[in-house]
Design an enzyme around this catalytic site. Structure first.
Site, PDB file in Angstrom:
ATOM      1  CG  ASP A  59      -0.389  -0.064   2.520  1.00 34.60           C
ATOM      2  OD1 ASP A  59       0.846  -0.171   2.614  1.00 34.60           O
ATOM      3  OD2 ASP A  59      -1.140  -0.001   3.518  1.00 34.60           O
ATOM      4  CB  SER A  60       4.583   1.731  -0.067  1.00 31.36           C
ATOM      5  OG  SER A  60       4.819   0.580  -0.851  1.00 31.36           O
ATOM      6  CG  ASP A 112       0.185  -3.938   2.113  1.00 31.06           C
ATOM      7  OD1 ASP A 112       0.014  -4.630   3.128  1.00 31.06           O
ATOM      8  OD2 ASP A 112       1.122  -3.132   1.966  1.00 31.06           O
ATOM      9  CE  LYS A 142       2.911  -5.844   3.735  1.00 26.59           C
ATOM     10  NZ  LYS A 142       2.469  -4.684   4.537  1.00 26.59           N
ATOM     11  CD  GLU A 164       0.339  -1.677   8.019  1.00 24.53           C
ATOM     12  OE1 GLU A 164       0.029  -0.904   8.961  1.00 24.53           O
ATOM     13  OE2 GLU A 164       0.850  -1.268   6.958  1.00 24.53           O
ATOM     14  CD  GLU A 180       7.716  -0.505   7.620  1.00 27.65           C
ATOM     15  OE1 GLU A 180       6.787  -1.215   7.173  1.00 27.65           O
ATOM     16  OE2 GLU A 180       7.930   0.656   7.226  1.00 27.65           O
TER      17      GLU A 180
HETATM   18  O1  KIV Z   1       3.562  -1.131   1.589  1.00 24.59           O
HETATM   19  C1  KIV Z   1       4.711  -1.559   1.604  1.00 24.59           C
HETATM   20  O2  KIV Z   1       5.521  -1.293   0.711  1.00 24.59           O
HETATM   21  C2  KIV Z   1       5.097  -2.421   2.729  1.00 24.59           C
HETATM   22  C3  KIV Z   1       6.487  -2.938   2.832  1.00 24.59           C
HETATM   23  C4  KIV Z   1       7.513  -1.929   2.797  1.00 24.59           C
HETATM   24  C5  KIV Z   1       6.677  -3.924   3.906  1.00 24.59           C
HETATM   25  O3  KIV Z   1       4.271  -2.705   3.541  1.00 24.59           O
END
Ligand code: KIV
Length: 298
Positions: free
Chosen positions: A54-55, A93, A123, A125, A192
């Protein structure tokens, strides 16, 4: 056509491969990718896990943090990445809000990432408090990867992006989080933003592979953000980021060169232009000559 040389034939990476790698002390590699081209390049370079993180809220969409990105936006990117990935294990994510409201909605959204986005795992969190939810999603035959430590979706609760696990009580909580995720059956845990000593303790404690980002070298594998390693993010990188290339400079240079060529009429050249067939060219010249002659008579 492949843009990068393809080396040895590669095996498909699965949850089983990841466990085997941990057992055999082989480092696991993971990078983010957000579109077809980057996914192909990362996959063909032999990376084990591709994460549609989600970055992408920041790297691709220009938001300030990850909180605004929606399930539909994540799916749009996941589908493009899916089309570019052959061998890597594809993790997507679950964005903020997609698993926080009810377990039913969380399972429904996770299933969308599998059915519509081609994810092989999602994924989520959070640690201990997400363990039951993670079990529900795994019960729906969807592998889940965990993410603890500095969890960007909790930025407002954490009061900023701060390294976690610096006090004894914080370390104890992180250990409980990691063990709870391990017992819930996650395919791996992303660690992280935590001291390397804490990540090393977690790695030794859990059977599932640990993938670090800003968590030191003792993790079973490492992940970085595609745009960070290529200098395509704007601003000061975090301490753990290592730049492996300067695509930012390369792109700027190429774009400026194109602009200069267009302005100075150096682009396109004759070689870069299409031409009429010889017969059409001479027929055209005859027609034009006739028209000019007619105009002279008038
Ligand atoms: O969203 C992302 O890029 C991440 C990773 C950096 C672990 O969650």
């Amino acid at each position: 056509m492949s843009l990068t040389p393809i080396g040895e034939p590669r095996q498909k990476i699965t949850t089983v491969t990841l466990r085997e790698k941990k057992l055999q002390h082989q480092a696991i590699t993971c990078l983010t990718a957000y579109d077809y081209a980057s996914a192909r390049l990362v996959d063909e370079a032999g990376i084990d896990i591709i994460l549609v993180g989600d970055s992408l809220a920041m790297t691709m969409l220009g938001y300030d943090n990850t909180l605004s990105v929606t399930t539909d936006e994540m799916l749009h990117h996941a589908r493009a990445v899916r089309r570019g990935v052959k061998n890597a294990f594809l993790v997507v994510d679950m964005p903020y809000g997609s698993y926080h409201l009810s377990p039913e909605e969380a399972v429904r959204n996770a299933a969308r990432f599998v059915k519509e986005g081609g994810a092989e795992a999602v994924k989520i969190e959070g640690g201990e408090k997400r363990a039951d939810l993670i079990r529900r999603i795994i019960d729906a035959e969807i592998p889940v990867t965990g993410h603890i430590g500095l969890t960007p979706q909790s930025v407002n609760v954490m009061g900023g992006y701060k390294v976690q696990g610096k006090s004894l009580s914080a370390i104890e909580q992180l250990m409980r989080d990691a063990v709870a995720l391990d017992h819930a059956g996650v395919a791996c845990i992303y660690l992280e933003g935590m001291p390397r000593q804490v990540a090393a303790m977690i790695r030794a404690e859990v059977g599932t592979p640990t993938i670090g980002i800003g968590a030191g070298p003792e993790c079973d594998g490492q992940v970085l953000v595609f745009h960070d390693i290529l200098n395509m993010t704007f601003g000061t990188p975090a301490k753990f980021v290592r730049r492996y290339g300067d695509a930012g400079a390369l792109i700027t240079q190429a774009v400026q060169a194109f602009r200069a060529d267009v302005i100075s009429r150096q682009y396109p050249s004759d070689k870069e232009s299409y031409h009429l067939p010889k017969e059409t060219q001479s027929a055209l010249e005859t027609v034009l000559e006739r028209k000019r002659a007619l105009r002279r008579v008038r």
